[in-house]
Design an enzyme around this catalytic site. Structure first.
Site: not given
Ligand code: IVH
Length: 661
Positions: A32, A34-36, A81, A110, A133, A219, A284, A308, A402, A405, A418, A423
């Site tokens: 760190d 060196e970086y700084d 999405s 993913e 977006r 991604y 995907k 989800k 109540c 009141c 009430c 009130c």
């Molecule tokens: S691909 C056509 N990959 O989740 C969709 N989305 O419905 C292209 N998200 O709104 C997105 N991780 O914001 C993709 N590994 C991932 C993701 C990802 C989170 C979000 C993204 C999108 C929704 C997917």
């Protein structure tokens, strides 16, 4: 000079290499310190020789520019999405749908990052634009803030023109730190890392965004064929090569539903230990030719889906049942429990609706209960863990007075009320209703301010709002209020005097008179005097107005106090006329046209509807051949498909805004 330039180039190279090793490879090779040292030397040289400062300099990451507003960016390829699924059955159906088109699909798996998506545009390898977006078609230009994200490369390893999509997010650690800071400054805490990231990336002052320490996970590459890519997994690899952080340790490939299920299970096991929040798995189709064959529905890609994780259920102890009194006098019991983190936010309360609900679930103080966030936002009590109930626990008994009141409650259907008009709780709630967005919309008056002003005797009744200016100087000395905020409150009070009649009618809080009823009555009677003189029979004759509503309106205006209130409001200069028909037909793009609104928009739908109607348009609920325009927000429903089918013009929220300008 040439020497200095060379040294600057050299320092940038060292710093970029160090960042790449740290963020992308997870393998730092310098300390760190060196970086700084490199960083400080670069800062020093750039300050001394500003003309030599490079546009991809890592020192840009501290932010600096303060914007007035975010410019709009139209996405070259819409930012879509995926559809969400929530269980194995839906996953199997998805796989079956894919297999109808592709014999042996392979999928990339993913983690679904829980942040917000961001598009980055590079020209010749240099970051030019970063955008949110937005509504998928148009986003906001957040380039200055994006540049502060250390895991976003300002220059790529190749001089390519490319757009990259990924998630802007806040790590769990940065989230904790941001909240410690906010607690110190007496600011309200962020509910979860996603809100924190969204709030930070939309800061007009990029120095604030820089301090929040956001991250970026890449991604997706739109139009991957332009880069000779054959698979999504190749896209992910290219992204890493170019210098982006990808989830390479967690991303995987699946050949069957079973593989996917195993992955989901494994990932949920380690979810808690990850340094960032995830809320599912993105699946995907890997082969990009296959993706092409699958294509898109009107709304979403067919080649992918977002699984989800189920809503998290968390156990806690119920400490108290607290009763609140609404505007109509309705008593609502609320569960107050030991604060717990549920799906990323801290919750300590949930509504129990009414006493019948408590009895049905047999909820008792002292119980261990499980809570979750319904529809991802509102906390609810799922159930009582009866096996952990204490022997001495007592059945919950409904209060009979109540809590505010002390007057006797009455029960009607499932609810207790009430019925004391004086009130305090009811009065405060009525005032809160009066200022709310759909009613008179006194911008700036939150629940808290209304309650404080009530308790400090500034506002006891609706008409007191219009007398508030008399206390202007006094109010400015109140803790937490400045000159500006009081001025703004007084301006919004003044502005509200011009509202159309239906807003006032709704804001008065007449029992059973909702927004729609208020509009029907205002447009029929045109002014308040006519409404005050309307008879029960007359009102009952109006379509959509039932006996209950008619009686409530007549009762309200027969009451001396209410008549006095209306007179006072008249004296204060409030508009008492229906303005709805005073239509401005000058905008001939809109006047006489029929609109349908679908999907989630950033503006309230009602506001769009009102605006369009004021410009002479019809806004209807379903798409037919007669529809001229469909305004489409996020996650639009079948109306969007119908519009495509009938070839009806689609407008994004941005198009709408341009149109009404
Ligand atoms: S691909 C056509 N990959 O989740 C969709 N989305 O419905 C292209 N998200 O709104 C997105 N991780 O914001 C993709 N590994 C991932 C993701 C990802 C989170 C979000 C993204 C999108 C929704 C997917």
């Amino acid at each position: 000079m040439e020497n200095i330039k060379n040294r600057i180039d050299e320092l940038i190279e060292y710093i970029n290499k160090a960042s790449y090793e740290y963020y992308v490879l997870d393998n730092p090779t310098i300390t760190d310190q060196e970086y700084d040292d490199y960083y400080n030397e670069l800062l020093f040289l750039e300050e001394k020789y500003p003309t030599l400062k490079r546009e991809d300099s890592p020192t840009l990451r501290v932010g600096g520019k303060v914007l007035d507003k975010f410019e709009k960016v139209v996405h070259k390829t819409p930012m879509l999405s995926f559809d969400d699924i929530f269980n194995e059955e839906e996953l199997i159906l998805f796989d079956e749908r894919i297999k109808k088109v592709i014999a042996n699909p392979t999928y990339t798996l993913e983690p679904k990052m829980d942040g917000l998506s961001g598009s980055l545009i590079y020209k010749n390898g240099i970051l030019i634009t970063g955008a949110t977006r937005g509504d998928g078609v148009t986003g906001e230009d957040i380039t200055e803030n994006i540049k502060t994200i250390k895991s976003v490369p300002l220059r790529l390893s190749k001089n390519v023109d490319i757009e990259v999509r990924g998630e802007i997010y806040m790590s769990k650690l940065s989230f904790e730190r941001a909240n410690i800071e906010r607690r110190k400054n007496n600011e309200s805490e962020f509910a979860n890392p996603r809100n924190a990231a969204a709030g930070s990336i939309r800061q007009l002052d990029s120095r604030i965004a820089a301090k929040r320490n956001l991250d970026y996970m890449a991604y997706f590459i739109p139009n991957p064929e332009n880069y000779g890519l054959k698979k999504q997994s190749d896209s992910l690899e290219l992204l890493r090569e170019l210098g982006f952080v990808t989830n390479y340790k967690l991303n995987s490939v699946a050949h069957s539903v079973n593989d996917i299920i195993n992955y989901i299970n494994d990932l949920s096991q380690i979810r808690k230990t990850l340094p960032f929040a995830i809320d599912g798995v993105v699946i995907k189709v890997n082969d990009l030719e296959d993706e092409k064959k699958l294509g898109y529905t009107a709304r979403v890609p067919r080649w992918g889906i977002a699984y989800k994780f189920p809503a998290q259920e968390v156990l806690t102890t119920l400490n108290e049942i607290k009763y609140t009194v609404g505007r109509t006098g309705k008593i609502t019991p609320n569960a107050v429990f030991n604060p717990v983190h549920v799906d990323g936010s801290l919750v300590s309360k949930a509504t129990l609706h009414n006493y019948d609900y408590i009895i049905e679930k047999d909820i008792r103080v002292g119980d261990i209960i499980s809570v979750r966030k319904a529809g991802d936002v509102i906390p609810e009590v799922v159930e009582v863990k009866f096996d952990r109930r204490k022997d001495d626990s007592k059945k919950t008994i409904m209060i009979d007075k109540c809590p505010m009141c002390g007057s006797e409650l009455i029960k009607k259907d499932s609810n207790h009320y009430c019925i004391n008009d004086a009130c305090d709780s009811r009065k405060i709630e009525s005032l809160i209703h009066y200022v709310s967005r759909d009613a008179m919309y006194l911008e700036g008056f939150g629940e808290r301010i209304v309650e404080d002003f009530y308790n400090m005797n500034y506002i006891k009744n609706i008409d007191d709002f219009y007398d508030l200016y008399k206390y202007k100087e006094e109010l400015k000395t109140l803790e937490g209020f400045g000159e500006k905020s009081i001025d703004n409150l007084l301006i919004s009070i003044d502005n509200s005097k011009n509202n159309s009649l239906e807003r006032l009618l709704f804001a008065l809080g007449i029992r059973y008179v909702g927004k729609k009823t208020a509009k029907i009555i205002a447009s029929k009677y045109k002014n308040i005097d006519n409404i005050m003189n309307a008879t029960y029979e007359e009102l009952c004759d109006i379509t959509d107005i039932g006996k209950k509503i008619a009686k409530s309106i007549v009762d309200y205006f027969e009451n001396e106090d209410n008549r006095r209130l209306i007179n006072k409001l008249k004296e204060y200069g409030l508009n008492m006329e229906y303005l709805g028909k005073a239509v401005d037909e000058s905008n001939n793009l809109i006047s006489g046209k029929t609109f349908v609104i679908t999907g989630t928009l950033s503006l309230p739908r009602e506001e769009i509807k009102e605006k369009l109607e004021s410009l002479g348009a019809n806004v209807t609920g379903s798409v037919t051949k007669k529809t001229d325009y469909v305004i489409v927000g996020e996650n639009p429903g079948s109306k969007y498909n119908k519009a495509l089918e009938l070839n009806i013009k689609i407008l994004s929220e941005q198009d709408y805004k341009e149109m009404v300008k």
